[in-house]
Design an enzyme around this catalytic site. Sequence first.
Site, mmCIF file in Angstrom:
data_model
loop_
_atom_site.group_PDB
_atom_site.id
_atom_site.type_symbol
_atom_site.label_atom_id
_atom_site.label_comp_id
_atom_site.label_asym_id
_atom_site.label_seq_id
_atom_site.Cartn_x
_atom_site.Cartn_y
_atom_site.Cartn_z
ATOM 1 N N ASP A 1 68.569 25.151 -46.940
ATOM 2 C CA ASP A 1 67.700 26.259 -46.561
ATOM 3 C C ASP A 1 66.226 25.886 -46.662
ATOM 4 O O ASP A 1 65.399 26.391 -45.902
ATOM 5 C CB ASP A 1 67.984 27.479 -47.440
ATOM 6 C CG ASP A 1 69.304 28.161 -47.082
ATOM 7 O OD1 ASP A 1 69.800 27.923 -45.962
ATOM 8 O OD2 ASP A 1 69.830 28.908 -47.918
ATOM 9 N N GLY A 2 65.868 24.997 -47.602
ATOM 10 C CA GLY A 2 64.477 24.580 -47.714
ATOM 11 C C GLY A 2 63.988 23.879 -46.465
ATOM 12 O O GLY A 2 62.840 24.057 -46.043
#
Length: 301
Positions: A83-84
């Site tokens: 997700d980063g």
Amino acid sequence: MQRKFQRVALIGKYQSPSSPGSTGVSRSALEEVVRFLRAQGCQVALEQQTVTNSGIRVDPDVQVLSVDEIGRSCDLGLVVGGDGTMLGIGRQIARHGVPLIGINHGRLGFMNDIPFGSFEPILVPMLAGEFVEEARSLMHARVLRDGHSVFEALAMNDVVVHRGGTSGMLELRVEVDGHFVANHRADGMIVASPTGSTAYSLASGGPILYPAIDGWVLVPIAPHTLSNRPVVVPDQSEVVLELVAAREASANFDMQSLASLHHGDRVVVTRSEHKVRFLHPRGWSYFDTLRRKLHWNEEVS
């Protein structure tokens, strides 16, 4: 099957390898995706930082492009990572309107919802136009000091003001649309979007906001007064967090940009004009994602 997307950009590692908590994507994994895309007849471009950080081999017919160049010339961005990685590229690509598909090669995968091990059969119909699209709003935050903007950033998840490494709480004056809400004494305050409501906000006791809700949640971190509870406000609002007192404090934007704060600084959060376009497989459901990632309905042994 006819293709909807002709030119696809592959983004595999936007953050630098030294970024805290970053999840690496192997060169072989990226090359596997490139081979698949080319077999589907797509023109493939590689994002510049992906090439730098992964060491992937670049064939002569594959272009290496910056994010802005991807935004101007590609139909689709395929993000391989956690997700980063999606947060990093989403903030930059939003103003170009290029849609993003996420292949999960990280830990959680709330936004990168296609498992790497089964990406091929899932992507084939998506490349042909069979998908569910949703748009996620961005937050625009500025740090005002003596009335002048000294820092600004976009955030997809959250804007967080928190105390530094020293002990002691900080005090924040909170305003919404110019109306005084309260002075909060706490370890900090989170302003989270629906996307970020399953991140730091959730860990701090905030509610989960359905992505289609046009709202933000204000969540105090370890408040001194336990009656200081999370509050949901419209995302058309202007939220201001003014630092009244603290030994040391800073503001984080998606935990990827950081600004040190002085007494009297005002962190002003408004809704950005840009949105991130996410594409999901047909049949995708946000609640399916929550059940899977938060382990709901699992029996406890």
